[in-house]
Design a protein around this motif. Structure first.
Motif, short mmCIF file in Angstrom:
data_model
loop_
_atom_site.label_atom_id
_atom_site.label_comp_id
_atom_site.label_asym_id
_atom_site.label_seq_id
_atom_site.Cartn_x
_atom_site.Cartn_y
_atom_site.Cartn_z
N UNK A 36 0.82 -1.21 0.05
CA UNK A 36 0.15 0.12 0.07
C UNK A 36 0.99 1.17 -0.04
N UNK A 37 0.25 2.37 0.02
CA UNK A 37 0.75 3.81 0.12
C UNK A 37 1.61 3.86 1.57
N UNK A 38 2.40 4.76 1.48
CA UNK A 38 3.13 5.28 2.84
C UNK A 38 2.09 5.94 3.75
N UNK A 39 1.14 6.24 3.30
CA UNK A 39 0.09 6.79 4.06
C UNK A 39 -0.55 5.72 5.09
N UNK A 40 -0.47 4.56 4.65
CA UNK A 40 -1.33 3.31 5.13
C UNK A 40 -0.46 2.79 6.33
#
Length: 94
Positions: A14-18
């Motif tokens: 997933x993205x770094x935000x996740x």
């Protein structure tokens, strides 16, 4: 699981935000150069002191640009491996 490391390794997709945690020992990114360079400042914030990056999905023509990104962020180059037109870069946060 095959290597008996499932209790020691946590793989995230997933993205770094996740990924709210930080202080990772190792970050692997197998994505194109433009995405790596865009995300690099965020990735380096997630890595612990002296943590290691393995960056792949890079073309041989990306080598100089990636060296510039590593230098800009005070990272130490550990190795560059090449297979045909593809390279991978291992570096350490300093």
């Amino acid at each position: 699981v095959r290597n008996g490391c499932e209790q020691r390794v946590d793989i995230r997709f997933g993205s770094l935000e996740s990924v709210p945690e930080s202080e990772f020992d190792f970050i692997l990114a197998n994505i194109i150069r433009s995405t790596i360079t865009e995300l690099f400042p965020s990735m380096i914030e997630k890595l612990n002191k002296h943590g290691t990056f393995l960056l792949s999905g890079l073309l041989a023509d990306d080598r100089d640009l990636m060296m510039g990104v590593l230098n800009e962020h005070d990272c130490t180059l550990l190795s560059i491996d090449q297979e045909n037109e593809w390279i991978s870069v291992a570096a350490r946060k300093t």
